[in-house]
Design an enzyme around this catalytic site. Structure first.
Site, short mmCIF file in Angstrom:
data_model
loop_
_atom_site.label_atom_id
_atom_site.label_comp_id
_atom_site.label_asym_id
_atom_site.label_seq_id
_atom_site.Cartn_x
_atom_site.Cartn_y
_atom_site.Cartn_z
N LYS A 1 0.86 -1.20 0.00
CA LYS A 1 0.00 0.00 0.00
C LYS A 1 0.88 1.23 0.00
CE LYS A 1 -2.40 1.54 3.68
NZ LYS A 1 -2.08 2.99 3.67
N THR A 2 0.54 2.16 -0.90
CA THR A 2 1.34 3.39 -1.02
C THR A 2 0.48 4.62 -0.73
OG1 THR A 2 0.76 3.43 -3.37
CG2 THR A 2 2.89 2.46 -2.79
N HIS A 3 1.19 5.70 -0.37
CA HIS A 3 0.62 7.06 -0.39
C HIS A 3 1.63 7.82 -1.24
CE1 HIS A 3 -2.54 6.98 2.68
NE2 HIS A 3 -1.74 6.36 3.52
N ASP B 1 -14.26 13.14 -3.88
CA ASP B 1 -14.73 14.39 -4.50
C ASP B 1 -15.86 14.04 -5.47
OD1 ASP B 1 -14.80 17.08 -5.48
OD2 ASP B 1 -12.68 17.27 -4.97
N ARG C 1 -5.34 6.31 -1.99
CA ARG C 1 -5.57 7.70 -2.38
C ARG C 1 -6.84 8.27 -1.75
NH1 ARG C 1 -6.74 11.88 -3.30
NH2 ARG C 1 -6.25 13.37 -4.93
N LYS C 2 -7.70 7.38 -1.27
CA LYS C 2 -8.96 7.81 -0.64
C LYS C 2 -9.63 8.93 -1.43
CE LYS C 2 -7.62 6.57 4.11
NZ LYS C 2 -6.14 6.45 4.05
N PHE C 3 -9.93 8.66 -2.69
CA PHE C 3 -10.62 9.65 -3.52
C PHE C 3 -11.89 10.10 -2.80
CE2 PHE C 3 -8.42 6.96 -6.71
CZ PHE C 3 -7.61 7.93 -7.27
N TYR D 1 -4.84 0.41 17.63
CA TYR D 1 -4.26 -0.83 17.12
C TYR D 1 -4.91 -2.06 17.72
CZ TYR D 1 -0.56 1.96 15.02
OH TYR D 1 0.12 2.87 14.27
O1 S5P Z 1 -9.11 3.57 8.82
C1 S5P Z 1 -8.01 3.64 8.32
C2 S5P Z 1 -7.82 3.55 6.93
C3 S5P Z 1 -6.53 3.57 6.43
S1 S5P Z 1 -6.33 3.30 4.74
N1 S5P Z 1 -6.90 3.76 9.11
C4 S5P Z 1 -5.63 3.79 8.60
O2 S5P Z 1 -4.69 3.87 9.39
N2 S5P Z 1 -5.42 3.74 7.24
C5 S5P Z 1 -4.06 3.79 6.65
O3 S5P Z 1 -3.33 2.65 7.10
C6 S5P Z 1 -3.24 5.00 7.05
O4 S5P Z 1 -3.38 6.04 6.10
C7 S5P Z 1 -1.83 4.45 7.08
O5 S5P Z 1 -1.26 4.53 5.78
C8 S5P Z 1 -2.00 2.99 7.44
C9 S5P Z 1 -1.77 2.64 8.90
O6 S5P Z 1 -0.44 2.86 9.27
P1 S5P Z 1 0.13 2.40 10.69
O7 S5P Z 1 1.53 2.94 10.69
O8 S5P Z 1 -0.72 3.00 11.77
O9 S5P Z 1 0.11 0.88 10.70
#
Ligand code: S5P
Length: 368
Positions: free
Chosen positions: A68-70, A108, A104-106, A320
């Protein structure tokens, strides 16, 4: 944390069984890949530079099924479609056997998300097998992304051929995606005696046409790793997939039950494009639901303290849970782990530990 829902048959089925009834070709592929690699781990590669991203993907690739990327948090992202970071990621994905998910969580209006998905400098659709949508603007965003993906898919077996000619460019025809485009480019100008720009004396024409190709357009062979292709499974299908962000891991988020159900309805309406959800639990409820679920907000206590250890939030709203809870109790399929792996002293070994725990939780779930 996860709702007490009736047990859906997908919670007991193996990924190999679920692959057969998957309505999306990419879900079918992913589930077979998961069985092959014995992994239901997605690495959230939230590093700070494109270089680190590629390094991390290469190191951790053997343990994961999704990266998964940003892309917008990375310094030094190279936008070149043939040789840039997206193409290099694709290459690593082929080498290690994983899919790329651009988070990318579009969020819009339909027209804007289409452009964000397919155009601009990043051209996300070219290198990301999967993207996600934040459905706050409504279901139209899902419909719009589905249409954009279908349009992209219809031209994926064509490659752009560019030719340049001088003078005589009378036509300026645009036949659409599979036609020919001619764009006059700036040619040499005659200068007046005082050096000011004068009349045009020649025209350079750049012609772009789309030609059919047999080989995958986006499997560009760009470096020495390119010759390596993960064995045991074919390359992924060209279809692109969408995950709907239906629930979040963060404290106080506004995604209530009603919102989550609207996401499920949208997914059912677009089964040929929506693979499933980013959620905190399984949302399959109708007999025919066969969506895949991916869950962030996952960490393990340190090695050796797993039995009694607990995991705190990050102090910025993130919560977590362990793979055992998310996969075993809440019925998710894929765990998404970021800092738990990338901040570890040995990310490669830590990824293997997360892979083991998440896979064990899945095996326990289907055997109960
Ligand atoms: O509800 C969410 C949805 C996403 S996509 N909570 C999240 O944390 N994320 C993504 O998952 C967040 O943008 C990040 O890239 C990843 C969690 O990262 P971590 O370091 O907390 O494991």
């Amino acid at each position: 944390m996860c709702a007490d829902r009736p047990k859906h048959p997908t919670l007991k089925a193996t990924f190999a069984e679920r692959a057969k009834s998957a309505s999306h070709p990419l879900t079918n592929y992913l589930m077979r890949l998961m069985e092959l690699k014995q992994s239901n781990l997605c690495l959230s590669a939230d590093v700070t530079s494109a270089r680190e991203l590629l390094h991390m993907a290469d190191k951790v690739g053997p343990s994961i099924v999704i990266l998964k990327t940003h892309y917008d948090i990375l310094a030094g992202w190279d936008y070149n479609p043939q040789t840039g970071t997206g193409a290099k990621l694709q290459s690593l994905a082929r080498k290690h056997g994983f899919l790329i998910f651009e988070d990318r969580k579009f969020g819009d209006i339909g027209h804007t998300v289409q452009m964000q998905y397919t155009a601009g400098s990043a051209r996300v659709i070219d290198w990301a097998h999967i993207v996600n949508v934040n459905m706050v603007p409504g279901k139209a965003a899902v419909q719009a992304l589905a249409e954009a993906a279908a349009k992209w898919r219809s031209r994926v077996n064509y490659e752009v051929k560019t030719s340049v000619s001088e003078n005589g460019a009378e036509e300026n025809e645009d036949n659409g995606h599979l036609g020919t485009r001619e764009m006059p480019a700036p040619g040499p100008y005659q200068r007046d005696n005082d050096g000011r720009k004068g009349s045009i004396v020649s025209i350079t024409t750049v012609t772009q046409s789309f030609e059919p190709v047999d080989s995958p357009r986006f499997g560009s062979r760009i470096d020495e790793g390119d010759e390596l292709v993960y064995a045991g499974i074919e390359e992924p299908p060209y279809e692109r997939g969408l995950l709907i962000l239906a629930q979040m891991s963060s404290t106080g988020n506004f995604m209530n039950e009603e919102y989550t159900q609207a996401c499920v309805e949208a997914a059912r309406e677009h089964k040929d494009f929506v693979m499933g959800f980013v959620s905190q639990e399984s949302l399959n409820s109708a007999p025919t639901d066969s969506f895949i679920h991916m869950t962030p907000g996952c960490q393990l206590p340190p090695d050796g303290e797993e039995e009694n250890g607990t995991v705190e939030g990050d102090g910025l709203g993130q919560n977590y849970n362990t793979p055992a809870k998310l996969v075993g109790l809440c019925g998710t399929d894929v765990i998404i782990v970021g800092r738990g792996i990338i901040k570890a002293g040995d990310p490669q070994a830590e990824a293997a530990r997360y892979r083991d725990r998440a896979w064990a939780a899945y095996q326990k779930r289907i055997s109960q």
